[in-house]
Design a protein around this motif. Sequence first.
Motif, PDB file in Angstrom:
ATOM      1  N   ASN A   1       0.591  -0.834  -0.091  1.00 41.59           N
ATOM      2  CA  ASN A   1      -0.087  -0.096   0.390  1.00 41.59           C
ATOM      3  C   ASN A   1       0.980   0.887   0.035  1.00 41.59           C
ATOM      4  O   ASN A   1       2.033   1.390   0.368  1.00 41.59           O
ATOM      5  N   VAL A   2       0.796   2.675  -0.572  1.00 39.86           N
ATOM      6  CA  VAL A   2       1.262   3.438  -0.969  1.00 39.86           C
ATOM      7  C   VAL A   2       0.191   4.636  -1.095  1.00 39.86           C
ATOM      8  O   VAL A   2      -0.534   4.951  -1.354  1.00 39.86           O
ATOM      9  N   THR A   3       0.659   5.542  -0.056  1.00 45.87           N
ATOM     10  CA  THR A   3      -0.623   6.149   0.875  1.00 45.87           C
ATOM     11  C   THR A   3       0.127   7.619   0.761  1.00 45.87           C
ATOM     12  O   THR A   3       1.310   8.214   1.536  1.00 45.87           O
ATOM     13  N   ALA A   4      -0.347   9.329  -0.317  1.00 51.78           N
ATOM     14  CA  ALA A   4       0.502  10.300  -0.384  1.00 51.78           C
ATOM     15  C   ALA A   4      -0.804  11.196  -0.217  1.00 51.78           C
ATOM     16  O   ALA A   4      -1.933  11.011   0.056  1.00 51.78           O
ATOM     17  N   TYR A   5      -0.433  12.009   1.195  1.00 53.02           N
ATOM     18  CA  TYR A   5      -1.584  13.092   1.723  1.00 53.02           C
ATOM     19  C   TYR A   5      -0.990  14.517   2.270  1.00 53.02           C
ATOM     20  O   TYR A   5       0.672  14.808   2.547  1.00 53.02           O
ATOM     21  N   ARG A   6      -1.631  14.936   2.275  1.00 55.26           N
ATOM     22  CA  ARG A   6      -1.519  16.459   2.718  1.00 55.26           C
ATOM     23  C   ARG A   6      -2.679  16.929   4.067  1.00 55.26           C
ATOM     24  O   ARG A   6      -3.767  16.364   4.248  1.00 55.26           O
ATOM     25  N   ILE A   7      -1.598  17.529   5.243  1.00 56.18           N
ATOM     26  CA  ILE A   7      -2.591  17.457   6.430  1.00 56.18           C
ATOM     27  C   ILE A   7      -2.409  19.094   6.345  1.00 56.18           C
ATOM     28  O   ILE A   7      -1.198  19.817   6.569  1.00 56.18           O
ATOM     29  N   ILE A   8      -3.472  19.769   6.824  1.00 56.86           N
ATOM     30  CA  ILE A   8      -2.991  21.308   7.210  1.00 56.86           C
ATOM     31  C   ILE A   8      -4.202  21.448   7.752  1.00 56.86           C
ATOM     32  O   ILE A   8      -5.279  21.198   8.147  1.00 56.86           O
ATOM     33  N   ASN A   9      -3.604  21.996   9.242  1.00 55.56           N
ATOM     34  CA  ASN A   9      -3.893  22.391  11.080  1.00 55.56           C
ATOM     35  C   ASN A   9      -3.709  24.071  11.329  1.00 55.56           C
ATOM     36  O   ASN A   9      -2.858  24.446  10.622  1.00 55.56           O
ATOM     37  N   HIS A  10      -4.882  24.419  10.493  1.00 54.17           N
ATOM     38  CA  HIS A  10      -5.675  26.170  10.381  1.00 54.17           C
ATOM     39  C   HIS A  10      -5.103  26.744  11.707  1.00 54.17           C
ATOM     40  O   HIS A  10      -5.247  28.216  12.571  1.00 54.17           O
ATOM     41  N   ASN A  11      -5.053  25.275  12.824  1.00 58.65           N
ATOM     42  CA  ASN A  11      -4.854  26.571  14.374  1.00 58.65           C
ATOM     43  C   ASN A  11      -4.296  25.212  15.963  1.00 58.65           C
ATOM     44  O   ASN A  11      -4.518  24.509  16.063  1.00 58.65           O
ATOM     45  N   LEU A  12      -2.591  24.926  14.892  1.00 58.86           N
ATOM     46  CA  LEU A  12      -2.605  23.920  16.235  1.00 58.86           C
ATOM     47  C   LEU A  12      -2.027  24.650  17.356  1.00 58.86           C
ATOM     48  O   LEU A  12      -1.784  25.856  17.634  1.00 58.86           O
ATOM     49  N   ALA A  13      -2.607  23.857  18.195  1.00 58.00           N
ATOM     50  CA  ALA A  13      -2.566  24.248  19.753  1.00 58.00           C
ATOM     51  C   ALA A  13      -1.539  23.967  20.144  1.00 58.00           C
ATOM     52  O   ALA A  13      -1.564  22.119  20.473  1.00 58.00           O
ATOM     53  N   GLN A  14      -0.524  23.945  21.632  1.00 58.16           N
ATOM     54  CA  GLN A  14       0.995  23.293  21.598  1.00 58.16           C
ATOM     55  C   GLN A  14       1.139  24.464  23.132  1.00 58.16           C
ATOM     56  O   GLN A  14       0.694  25.699  23.101  1.00 58.16           O
ATOM     57  N   MET A  15       1.864  23.348  23.945  1.00 58.20           N
ATOM     58  CA  MET A  15       2.107  24.214  25.184  1.00 58.20           C
ATOM     59  C   MET A  15       2.725  25.425  25.414  1.00 58.20           C
ATOM     60  O   MET A  15       3.758  25.989  24.697  1.00 58.20           O
ATOM     61  N   ALA A  16       2.326  26.442  25.776  1.00 60.20           N
ATOM     62  CA  ALA A  16       3.305  27.655  25.673  1.00 60.20           C
ATOM     63  C   ALA A  16       4.507  27.805  26.028  1.00 60.20           C
ATOM     64  O   ALA A  16       4.946  27.573  27.472  1.00 60.20           O
ATOM     65  N   PRO A  17       5.858  28.518  25.631  1.00 55.85           N
ATOM     66  CA  PRO A  17       6.377  28.054  26.429  1.00 55.85           C
ATOM     67  C   PRO A  17       7.105  29.868  27.483  1.00 55.85           C
ATOM     68  O   PRO A  17       7.503  29.175  28.307  1.00 55.85           O
ATOM     69  N   TYR A  18       6.053  30.477  27.902  1.00 56.32           N
ATOM     70  CA  TYR A  18       6.700  31.161  28.191  1.00 56.32           C
ATOM     71  C   TYR A  18       4.943  31.782  29.176  1.00 56.32           C
ATOM     72  O   TYR A  18       3.960  32.047  28.341  1.00 56.32           O
ATOM     73  N   LEU A  19       4.803  32.286  30.108  1.00 57.18           N
ATOM     74  CA  LEU A  19       3.741  32.712  31.186  1.00 57.18           C
ATOM     75  C   LEU A  19       3.602  34.162  30.158  1.00 57.18           C
ATOM     76  O   LEU A  19       4.740  34.780  30.063  1.00 57.18           O
ATOM     77  N   LYS A  20       2.029  35.525  30.587  1.00 60.06           N
ATOM     78  CA  LYS A  20       2.216  36.835  30.243  1.00 60.06           C
ATOM     79  C   LYS A  20       3.356  36.878  30.543  1.00 60.06           C
ATOM     80  O   LYS A  20       3.545  37.927  30.237  1.00 60.06           O
ATOM     81  N   ASN A  21       3.541  36.677  32.193  1.00 58.65           N
ATOM     82  CA  ASN A  21       4.543  37.637  32.790  1.00 58.65           C
ATOM     83  C   ASN A  21       6.368  37.349  32.259  1.00 58.65           C
ATOM     84  O   ASN A  21       7.268  38.211  32.943  1.00 58.65           O
ATOM     85  N   GLY A  22       5.598  36.072  31.216  1.00 59.32           N
ATOM     86  CA  GLY A  22       7.303  35.687  29.893  1.00 59.32           C
ATOM     87  C   GLY A  22       8.358  34.720  31.436  1.00 59.32           C
ATOM     88  O   GLY A  22       9.184  34.510  30.844  1.00 59.32           O
ATOM     89  N   ASP A  23       7.558  34.553  32.185  1.00 59.06           N
ATOM     90  CA  ASP A  23       8.131  33.669  33.166  1.00 59.06           C
ATOM     91  C   ASP A  23       8.242  32.161  32.705  1.00 59.06           C
ATOM     92  O   ASP A  23       7.323  32.276  31.392  1.00 59.06           O
ATOM     93  N   PRO A  24       8.764  31.045  32.451  1.00 58.04           N
ATOM     94  CA  PRO A  24       9.082  30.127  31.615  1.00 58.04           C
ATOM     95  C   PRO A  24       7.717  29.543  32.110  1.00 58.04           C
ATOM     96  O   PRO A  24       7.333  29.369  33.219  1.00 58.04           O
ATOM     97  N   ASN A  25       6.393  28.582  31.682  1.00 59.43           N
ATOM     98  CA  ASN A  25       5.814  28.125  31.275  1.00 59.43           C
ATOM     99  C   ASN A  25       6.253  26.499  31.622  1.00 59.43           C
ATOM    100  O   ASN A  25       6.641  26.014  30.758  1.00 59.43           O
ATOM    101  N   ASN A  26       5.581  26.079  33.543  1.00 52.69           N
ATOM    102  CA  ASN A  26       5.515  24.088  32.775  1.00 52.69           C
ATOM    103  C   ASN A  26       4.351  23.688  32.950  1.00 52.69           C
ATOM    104  O   ASN A  26       4.386  22.373  32.944  1.00 52.69           O
TER     105      ASN A  26
END
Length: 501
Positions: free
Chosen positions: A306-331
């Motif tokens: 089986n051979v499959t070609a694909y394209r996946i478009i995520n229009h709003n990728l959600a990821q863990m925020a690297p920093y909080l709003k005050n600039g501190d690292p987010n854990n």
Amino acid sequence: MSERTELILEGDYLYHKFTPDFGIGSIGDSNLAPAGRNQFFGTPWQYAKSQQTTGTATIKHQLNDNWTINGTLSYQNYNRDYFSTERIQWSGAEDKYGDWKRPLGRTYTEEDYYLAQAFVNGKFKTGNLDHTLLAGIDADQITTIGKAFQIAGGTSYDVINLFNPSKYTRRTDMPNTWDTAKTKAPVVRFGAYVQDLIQLGEKWNLLAGIRWSYQDAKGIDTMRYNMINKNDTAFTGVSRTDKAFSPRVGLVYKPIPTTAIFASYSNSFTINSGSDLDGNPVKPSIVDQFELGIKNDLLNNKLSINVTAYRIINHNLAQMAPYLKNGDPNNNSLIKDLTGETTSDGVEVDIAAHPVQGMNIIAGYSYNNMRYTKTDSAGSNFVEGQRLVNSPAHTANASLFYTFSAKSLKGLRLGATAVYIGDRVAGWNNTFANRKAGIDRRIPIKGYTTLDLTAGYSWKNFSLLAKVTNLFNELNYIVHENYSVNPIAPRQFLATLAYRF
């Protein structure tokens, strides 16, 4: 002044290359102890406790030869209690090369998840067309609870030196902590769908379906605790309601009985748990997926390719925020950013073979190019065209199992599995501001291959399974969407003896 740090993996050792740019030169590589084989960055007391409880009940009723009704009820509870040192940070002292701070992170999260679904499927005809219908509804509710903490003495634990571990006396005590806030984020979702597989003659099949989704993200309830004057405050955030129709369509053409060519398109409405930096519910992600492929059954079904070609478009990728709003690292993994549009273009090849009786061969290869394709050019947003971290371009796997049928060896089964994970990048994707400053936050990680061997034997009610994983004791790393780099499991031997009553 700017700085750059690189984590370089070479053999059994973890190298840090730290290059502060003071206009007076730089320092080079320094060799640390073997990666993952000490606690140089961690502490003896740190912990990450996770617990999950799940219960499911299903019912299936056959109405007649063509129609069935199915229903499911399930509940799941998950909680994680975490207290540990986090990724190290430069101390900020220009005259102290290799001095890095060890910050602390303390989080608690809990999720209650309820799911109910019911669907009916059956077959019928309209004229010369054969239909296979699937229709149903589902609803779920997820409530996420998170806690914030204050750490006695602050989040900066101590300072270590990457090049001279004996320069400082490392702390080993466990600081006290206390709750400062509690959040509760309930999300309710409902969906209804219908799908019809229509046989258009001997060579053509058409799949068409649509789903309607409704999501109600209630305003996040927050309770803040004041340990000094006991003046606790409570407030509720902004609620968010989203609705969407998600279509899907697919077409299959079988020019000959052993070959099928297919093309499909689907659109999905994906909920995102957690909150954004302002404490509001995270918007859902809309995902478009296109596929084109071919399936072949050859040699009297002894070989399938089986051979499959694909394209996946995520229009709003959600990821863990690297920093909080005050600039501190987010854990806190429940605080997220919508980082922009991503596109994945890829090809997958799957092979299954049964060349002789008792032998099964499965192999696969995947190529995936996942990168940012649309982001706002503001300084804090990710750079368009850059591959996402922890997304190897190439992966492959192969396994061979053989079950002996000869009388003297009956019940014996041998197997081998090889897995390849290609080169990838750890760390954080770069922002426009990083690129402008000449800073690269990505950590290149080389690819690796592991080999597992298994042997099993069954006799009457007894069965014995023995397995060795990572046979050649390959040293490599598992990476995540942050600076977390953990060694893969070393060579392990496992054996299981079972008796069936």
